[in-house]
Design an enzyme around this catalytic site. Structure first.
Site, PDB file in Angstrom:
ATOM      1  N   SER A   1      78.588  44.077  18.261  1.00  0.00           N
ATOM      2  CA  SER A   1      79.026  44.044  16.873  1.00  0.00           C
ATOM      3  C   SER A   1      78.621  42.739  16.189  1.00  0.00           C
ATOM      4  O   SER A   1      77.460  42.345  16.249  1.00  0.00           O
ATOM      5  CB  SER A   1      80.538  44.286  16.806  1.00  0.00           C
ATOM      6  OG  SER A   1      80.950  44.573  15.489  1.00  0.00           O
TER       7      SER A   1
ATOM      8  N   ASP B   1      78.599  56.113  15.123  1.00  0.00           N
ATOM      9  CA  ASP B   1      79.156  54.862  14.598  1.00  0.00           C
ATOM     10  C   ASP B   1      79.383  55.014  13.093  1.00  0.00           C
ATOM     11  O   ASP B   1      78.428  55.166  12.324  1.00  0.00           O
ATOM     12  CB  ASP B   1      78.178  53.719  14.875  1.00  0.00           C
ATOM     13  CG  ASP B   1      78.697  52.361  14.425  1.00  0.00           C
ATOM     14  OD1 ASP B   1      79.723  52.311  13.713  1.00  0.00           O
ATOM     15  OD2 ASP B   1      78.071  51.348  14.788  1.00  0.00           O
TER      16      ASP B   1
ATOM     17  N   HIS C   1      81.015  52.929  17.732  1.00  0.00           N
ATOM     18  CA  HIS C   1      80.618  51.527  17.602  1.00  0.00           C
ATOM     19  C   HIS C   1      80.910  50.717  18.863  1.00  0.00           C
ATOM     20  O   HIS C   1      80.144  49.840  19.236  1.00  0.00           O
ATOM     21  CB  HIS C   1      81.362  50.919  16.410  1.00  0.00           C
ATOM     22  CG  HIS C   1      80.894  49.545  16.028  1.00  0.00           C
ATOM     23  ND1 HIS C   1      79.742  49.322  15.312  1.00  0.00           N
ATOM     24  CD2 HIS C   1      81.434  48.316  16.263  1.00  0.00           C
ATOM     25  CE1 HIS C   1      79.588  48.022  15.111  1.00  0.00           C
ATOM     26  NE2 HIS C   1      80.599  47.386  15.678  1.00  0.00           N
TER      27      HIS C   1
END
Length: 484
Positions: free
Chosen positions: A280, A374, A407
């Protein structure tokens, strides 16, 4: 009676030597009247529950089996655990026993509950906050030295999540994040704040800098698991930890260069190169490290932004790059209140905010992994990254897009994180509702996410071993000296 007592003593001695849970009949076939599984408590006469293995490293699959049940009968498997903060997590699955009154999750189909179909790791992947807990709690081990202890039960009938009625048999799984001999070293050197995990022995080991995203603080479980598989892994704090800055508004790349130098200075670590792993937000950091730092030769970006994201980067006192700013007003909440916004439009190979990864030297390799479910749209980062590299005749990369995956991609058999509470939103645009953080939506489906975890863990370890250890000139000379 004397014979039964003697057999009981022999049985107890035998069970103490077992490392996995095995039905008694496989140890002493002549004892047909007893049906107790090592590590399991039989709460219904004749039933048993086994786990193979019951005690293991967390990246090892466990197969659950049950027997001594009524044939063709509905049963529920449940999993329960409590984290360090006393928060409870659970999962459940509905099954129907076979004609012999047995159940084997490696072949049996779940017909309802937290998942459906044949899914051996389903109870682990779908662990989520218990019904009475906040739904945005994130399950992870804050202290990797403590194993996960997960209570597995077989219940009579198809029961709802969180139920514990009519327990037929139960056992406790012990899943360890640190292998035997792995060492943890608290790091507070210069500006560096983190924890170094070292495999057993003197080394030399391939070194990895390991970082998480905008959750802040420090997360160490992935480093502990990497060390259990032969890597010296530095779990590095980025912000909101100890005396580090409270936000990511300003990122000093010198801090990360110092972390690399510290790691490579350790006598247990191969000294001429290292890798970097991020997920991330911290992806913009590791892509910049691979571009700017000659010693970083292997970069793994998991659901990572290939642009500086909500930060200003500085290096050696000079401005290095400014990030995109996503106004919170664009975020939309789902039915649970978790927010997300599709950032697909940002991922363009011509976007001047993209990190110039094509400038990395030929020996620096990139692995980019993203889930196609995601909700933040990071799947679009792969074609943009590939096109930018190929335009510049660069082939030092590989990409993978995981279907049905969101994600957050954890190491194997970690829980699917549908959403979690983020305390830091590095945006200039503030909103009174979000001032103390917000629940973020991450997406993903259970079985595809588990498959992605297993594949990426294998792929990532092979990638890091090749480009950090096997391609190290220093390490090859070291091997020749030892052989000579």
């Amino acid at each position: 009676m004397t014979r039964i007592c003697a057999l009981t003593r022999v049985l107890k001695d035998k069970l103490r030597t077992l490392k996995v849970c095995t039905p008694v009949q496989s140890i002493f076939p002549q004892i047909r009247s007893l049906s107790v599984t090592p590590g399991a408590r039989d709460t219904n006469q004749g039933s048993w529950l086994s786990a193979t293995p019951r005690v293991c490293l967390h990246d090892v699959p466990t197969i659950l089996r049950a027997g001594g049940l009524k044939p063709n009968t509905p049963v529920t498997l449940t999993a329960d655990l409590t984290d360090e903060n006393g928060k409870q997590f659970c999962s459940h699955a509905h099954y129907v026993t076979d004609v012999e009154g047995k159940l084997d999750v490696s072949v049996a189909e779940a017909v309802g509950g937290s998942y459906n179909g044949v899914f051996p790791a389903g109870l682990l992947t779908t662990l989520s906050p218990a019904p009475h807990e906040l739904p945005t709690l994130r399950l992870y081990r804050r202290n990797p030295e403590l194993p996960w202890k997960i209570l597995i039960r077989v219940l009579d009938g198809h029961q709802p999540r969180g139920a514990q009625q009519e327990t037929l048999s139960e056992l406790e799984l012990e899943r360890r994040l640190m292998g035997p001999g792995v060492r943890r070293v608290q790091v507070r050197e210069g500006r560096i704040r983190g924890a170094l995990y070292l495999p057993p022995g003197p080394g030399p080991f391939p070194g990895i800098v390991d970082m998480f995203g905008s959750v802040g603080g420090i997360m160490e479980f992935r480093s502990a698991m990497l060390a259990s598989r032969g890597f010296a892994s530095l779990a590095l704090a980025i912000f909101n930890y100890d005396d580090l800055p409270k936000t990511t508004a300003r990122i000093e790349l010198d801090y990360f260069e110092e972390a690399v130098e510290y790691l490579l200075s350790r006598p247990e670590v191969i000294p001429d190169r290292c890798g970097a792993v991020a997920i991330s937000k911290s992806g913009d950091i590791v892509f910049s490290m691979g571009t700017a730092f000659p010693a970083v030769k292997a970069v793994v970006g998991i659901s990572s932004c290939t642009m500086v994201f909500h930060s200003k980067f500085f290096y050696k006192g000079k401005f290095y790059g400014k990030g995109v700013e996503v106004p919170l007003a664009l975020m939309e909440a789902d039915e649970t209140g978790a927010v997300s916004t599709d950032l697909t439009y940002l991922f363009d190979p011509d976007n001047p905010l993209m990190i110039p990864v094509e400038r990395a030297d030929d020996e620096t390799h990139f692995l980019v992994a993203v889930g196609d479910d995601d909700p933040w749209g990071f799947r679009a980062s792969i074609p943009a990254f590939r096109e930018r590299m190929l335009r510049n005749n660069r082939r030092n990369f590989e990409t993978v897009l995981y279907p049905g995956t969101g994600h957050i991609i954890e190491p194997p058999y970690g829980p699917l994180i549908h959403s979690s509470f983020q305390r830091h939103l590095p945006s200039k645009v503030r909103h009174e509702v979000y001032d103390k953080g917000v629940a973020m939506k991450w997406g993903g489906k259970p079985k595809p996410t588990c498959d992605a975890q297993v594949d990426l863990w294998r792929r990532m370890r092979a990638f890091l071993m090749q480009h950090v250890r096997d391609e190290s000139h220093w390490y090859q000379e070291y091997l020749q000296e030892r052989r000579g």
